[in-house]
Scaffold this motif. Structure first.
Motif, PDB file in Angstrom:
ATOM      1  N   ASP A  63       0.849  -1.201   0.000  1.00  0.00           N
ATOM      2  CA  ASP A  63       0.000   0.000   0.000  1.00  0.00           C
ATOM      3  C   ASP A  63       0.888   1.257   0.000  1.00  0.00           C
ATOM      4  O   ASP A  63       0.569   2.266   0.615  1.00  0.00           O
ATOM      5  CB  ASP A  63      -0.951  -0.001   1.204  1.00  0.00           C
ATOM      6  CG  ASP A  63      -2.037   1.066   1.087  1.00  0.00           C
ATOM      7  OD1 ASP A  63      -2.259   1.570  -0.026  1.00  0.00           O
ATOM      8  OD2 ASP A  63      -2.651   1.398   2.122  1.00  0.00           O
ATOM      9  N   ASP A 120      -3.429   8.567  10.253  1.00  0.00           N
ATOM     10  CA  ASP A 120      -4.135   7.853   9.199  1.00  0.00           C
ATOM     11  C   ASP A 120      -5.347   7.092   9.740  1.00  0.00           C
ATOM     12  O   ASP A 120      -5.255   6.403  10.759  1.00  0.00           O
ATOM     13  CB  ASP A 120      -3.130   6.853   8.590  1.00  0.00           C
ATOM     14  CG  ASP A 120      -3.656   6.166   7.361  1.00  0.00           C
ATOM     15  OD1 ASP A 120      -3.860   6.863   6.361  1.00  0.00           O
ATOM     16  OD2 ASP A 120      -3.865   4.940   7.407  1.00  0.00           O
ATOM     17  N   HIS A 158      -3.369  12.194  -1.898  1.00  0.00           N
ATOM     18  CA  HIS A 158      -2.884  11.021  -2.628  1.00  0.00           C
ATOM     19  C   HIS A 158      -3.939   9.932  -2.820  1.00  0.00           C
ATOM     20  O   HIS A 158      -3.652   8.923  -3.452  1.00  0.00           O
ATOM     21  CB  HIS A 158      -1.677  10.442  -1.874  1.00  0.00           C
ATOM     22  CG  HIS A 158      -2.058   9.929  -0.524  1.00  0.00           C
ATOM     23  ND1 HIS A 158      -2.448  10.764   0.509  1.00  0.00           N
ATOM     24  CD2 HIS A 158      -2.158   8.682  -0.037  1.00  0.00           C
ATOM     25  CE1 HIS A 158      -2.768  10.048   1.554  1.00  0.00           C
ATOM     26  NE2 HIS A 158      -2.582   8.775   1.255  1.00  0.00           N
ATOM     27  N   ASP A 159      -5.113  10.102  -2.220  1.00  0.00           N
ATOM     28  CA  ASP A 159      -6.153   9.079  -2.343  1.00  0.00           C
ATOM     29  C   ASP A 159      -7.237   9.451  -3.346  1.00  0.00           C
ATOM     30  O   ASP A 159      -8.155   8.673  -3.578  1.00  0.00           O
ATOM     31  CB  ASP A 159      -6.845   8.855  -0.985  1.00  0.00           C
ATOM     32  CG  ASP A 159      -5.930   8.182   0.017  1.00  0.00           C
ATOM     33  OD1 ASP A 159      -5.068   7.387  -0.410  1.00  0.00           O
ATOM     34  OD2 ASP A 159      -6.072   8.464   1.217  1.00  0.00           O
ATOM     35  N   HIS A 169      -3.021  -0.150  11.567  1.00  0.00           N
ATOM     36  CA  HIS A 169      -2.524  -1.452  11.099  1.00  0.00           C
ATOM     37  C   HIS A 169      -1.034  -1.364  10.824  1.00  0.00           C
ATOM     38  O   HIS A 169      -0.481  -0.278  10.671  1.00  0.00           O
ATOM     39  CB  HIS A 169      -3.262  -1.860   9.824  1.00  0.00           C
ATOM     40  CG  HIS A 169      -3.404  -0.736   8.836  1.00  0.00           C
ATOM     41  ND1 HIS A 169      -4.537   0.043   8.757  1.00  0.00           N
ATOM     42  CD2 HIS A 169      -2.565  -0.213   7.929  1.00  0.00           C
ATOM     43  CE1 HIS A 169      -4.399   0.959   7.834  1.00  0.00           C
ATOM     44  NE2 HIS A 169      -3.197   0.850   7.304  1.00  0.00           N
ATOM     45  N   GLU A 214      -7.187  12.132  10.021  1.00  0.00           N
ATOM     46  CA  GLU A 214      -7.981  11.709   8.867  1.00  0.00           C
ATOM     47  C   GLU A 214      -8.983  10.669   9.340  1.00  0.00           C
ATOM     48  O   GLU A 214      -8.590   9.618   9.856  1.00  0.00           O
ATOM     49  CB  GLU A 214      -7.079  11.092   7.798  1.00  0.00           C
ATOM     50  CG  GLU A 214      -7.855  10.713   6.557  1.00  0.00           C
ATOM     51  CD  GLU A 214      -7.417   9.392   5.923  1.00  0.00           C
ATOM     52  OE1 GLU A 214      -7.506   9.298   4.704  1.00  0.00           O
ATOM     53  OE2 GLU A 214      -7.024   8.460   6.637  1.00  0.00           O
TER      54      GLU A 214
HETATM   55  C1  BGC Z   1      -4.530   6.533   3.471  1.00  0.00           C
HETATM   56  C2  BGC Z   1      -4.457   5.629   2.288  1.00  0.00           C
HETATM   57  C3  BGC Z   1      -4.195   4.242   2.810  1.00  0.00           C
HETATM   58  C4  BGC Z   1      -5.243   3.832   3.853  1.00  0.00           C
HETATM   59  C5  BGC Z   1      -4.813   2.636   4.609  1.00  0.00           C
HETATM   60  C6  BGC Z   1      -5.815   6.044   4.116  1.00  0.00           C
HETATM   61  O1  BGC Z   1      -6.495   6.841   4.825  1.00  0.00           O
HETATM   62  O2  BGC Z   1      -4.586   7.896   3.142  1.00  0.00           O
HETATM   63  O3  BGC Z   1      -3.497   6.007   1.347  1.00  0.00           O
HETATM   64  O4  BGC Z   1      -4.243   3.335   1.735  1.00  0.00           O
HETATM   65  O5  BGC Z   1      -5.463   4.839   4.776  1.00  0.00           O
HETATM   66  O6  BGC Z   1      -3.709   2.959   5.394  1.00  0.00           O
END
Ligand code: BGC
Length: 546
Positions: free
Chosen positions: A67, A207, A328-329, A110, A266
């Protein structure tokens, strides 16, 4: 007396996706020495640079990169693709010399399945680390412990054939979820936080925080008939538990032992109480939380008006908003907002909102140039999520293409073969070219950032929505008169229509000077009056009111 803003409230934060910013060793992947070589672009103290105050670094930790770094295999080191810890220390020092602080991405929910913690956890049911993750037996007849589905598709449970139990992963199977109910895990993770703070980091972007904590009785989530994929069920039990808030409160107290550290969160839009729930009581959880409603909104004045007011109201007293249009998402906002209209003009108007609204401004690398989503073929794709839903969803790789520095073969990003192809438009959309063009988007970003930093009302003033007499026109004021010392009130007006519109403000007439228009050179200071004013198609203006 108005409290003086702290650094992160006034800050322009620039998100660097390390894979894509600057490669220094020709392997086609961006790295920390590359970032250091470009710091002057971000802020060299002159009017020529962007004027950025902080960098949010997407993950640079050692990782198998399934990821792309959000699967961490060691929280206290740097992936060798990006450099070394010594490179990182030099980045902190060199950035500090330019007035730039570093905000680390921190993935709390994680780890990678390659992390030694998980390796130990899976090797023995009696290892202390076993309980740092979630394990469960299947139900009768080889059924999984619950029906929970993962954010990136499929079940949230995967079978571990070695220890003969299921483990939980809310994202990819290679990203096992951590059990924050375990005190030793918590203590270890808070040591990670201190490790980076001791190295001079001044904040964390946290995150996916609303995933911390699960109902460990593993009840099935209710099914939503007619919905597909992740939204096929109501995520009652696999996320959004009170534990996430408890962890944020503890984290806040850990960082309070350090000066001037910011926590940016986030959380998903549909978390209980909305992402703003992570402000806690305004001073006991996060300093600021992303609100993605603006980012998700179509380019329509009424939608923006509604979303901005809702986002303003959601922030409790003591909390502080963040304004973010791209990351980036997501598909880049020039493409999202530009859909069906003049994307270039709309990106200019969006920039006025980014710096005109109340809150810390977050920029995603390349948006200041008007970088577009890359047009990628399936064989170019690297991100599993993008591949899984291609070609039905834009996915994430198109917004992660290399930074466009100049018109050379690989846009100045690398001497090698870039990990994702450089966009076709790099010959025109690049730093070198746009730096010379007084009407470029980059010139506008530089100008707006300088204006914002030198205008107390834009930094700290309250947000007041205004009635403009025209449905296509969004008008708001940022009040300066209430500040100490008082400043002029600033008015921002944006025309979302593709034609010229006439607006007026109700109430006593106000006059002022128009400081900026997205349609003209930046030196415009023409007189302005609220009685009647015209806005060109997709034009945005900033007015200093007398
Ligand atoms: C991040 C992603 C990531 C996901 C899992 C998200 O909120 O911005 O890029 O794939 O969390 O970690």
């Amino acid at each position: 007396m108005t409290a003086l803003p702290v650094w992160w409230q006034k800050a322009i934060v620039y998100q660097i996706y390390p894979w894509s910013f600057q490669d220094s060793n020709g392997d086609g992947i961006g790295d920390i020495p590359g970032i250091i070589s470009r710091l002057d672009y971000l802020n060299d103290g002159t009017e020529q640079s962007l004027g950025v105050d902080a960098i949010w670094l997407s993950p640079i930790y050692p990782s198998p990169m399934v990821d792309f770094g959000y699967d961490v295999a060691d929280y206290c080191n740097v992936d060798s693709r990006f450099g070394t810890l010594a490179d990182f220390d030099r980045l902190v020092t060199e950035a500090r010399q330019r007035g730039i602080r570093i905000i680390m991405d921190l993935v709390l929910n994680h780890t990678s399945d390659q992390h030694p913690w998980f390796q130990k956890a899976r090797a023995s049911r009696s290892a202390p680390e076993r309980d740092w993750y979630y394990w469960a037996d299947g139900k009768d007849c080889w059924r999984r412990p619950s029906n929970w589905n993962a954010r990136f598709g499929g079940s949230s449970w995967s079978w571990d054939s070695f220890s003969r139990q299921y483990y939980l992963h809310s994202f990819l199977p290679s990203q096992p979820d951590l059990n924050w109910g375990n005190p030793a895990l918590r203590a270890t993770m808070f040591d990670v936080v201190r490790f980076w703070l001791d190295r001079g980091v001044q904040g964390f972007r946290l995150d996916a925080i609303n995933w911390l904590g699960k109902d460990v009785r593993w009840p099935d989530n209710p099914i939503r008939l007619g919905w597909r994929g992740y939204t096929r069920q109501t995520h009652l039990y696999d996320r959004d538990q009170p534990l996430a808030h408890e962890v944020m409160r503890e984290l806040r107290s850990v960082i309070s032992a350090y000066r001037d550290v910011v926590l940016v969160g986030e959380a998903s839009a549909d978390t209980v109480g909305g992402p703003a729930a992570f402000y806690g009581n305004g001073s006991d959880e996060l300093h600021t939380v992303f609100d993605f409603r603006l980012l998700k909104s179509p380019w329509q004045a009424d939608r923006f008006r509604t979303v901005i007011s809702a986002a303003e109201q959601a922030v409790p007293s003591g909390g502080w908003p963040s304004i973010v249009l791209s990351n980036h998402d997501q598909s880049r906002h020039i493409d999202r907002y530009g859909h069906g209209g003049d994307a270039g003009r709309r990106a200019r108007a969006a920039a006025v909102l980014l710096f005109g609204l109340r809150g810390t401004s977050f920029l995603y690398y390349g948006e200041e140039l008007g970088m577009r989503n890359g047009t990628l073929r399936y064989r170019d794709l690297r991100d599993p999520y993008t591949k899984r839903f291609w070609p039905f969803r834009v996915g994430r790789d198109p917004a992660r293409t290399p930074m466009q520095w100049d018109a050379s073969a690989q846009a100045g990003f690398t001497n090698g073969r870039p990990w994702l192809p450089v966009s076709d438009n790099a010959s025109m959309v690049n730093v070198e070219w746009e730096s010379k063009d007084p009407l470029s988007l980059l010139t506008l970003y530089r100008h707006l950032i300088r204006m914002r930093k030198s205008t107390p009302a834009l930094l700290m003033g309250s947000y007041i929505a205004m009635e403009s007499g025209n449905p296509h026109c969004l008008v708001f004021m940022r009040t300066g008169k209430e500040l100490t010392p008082p400043d002029s009130d600033m008015l921002v007006a944006v025309n979302f229509a593709a034609r010229t519109v006439t607006c007026f403000l109700a109430g006593p007439e106000r006059t002022g000077r128009q400081l900026l228009s997205t349609h003209q050179r930046n030196t415009d200071r023409r007189p302005w009056t609220s009685g009647r004013f015209d806005l060109q198609p997709d034009e945005a203006i900033i007015v200093s009111l007398t």
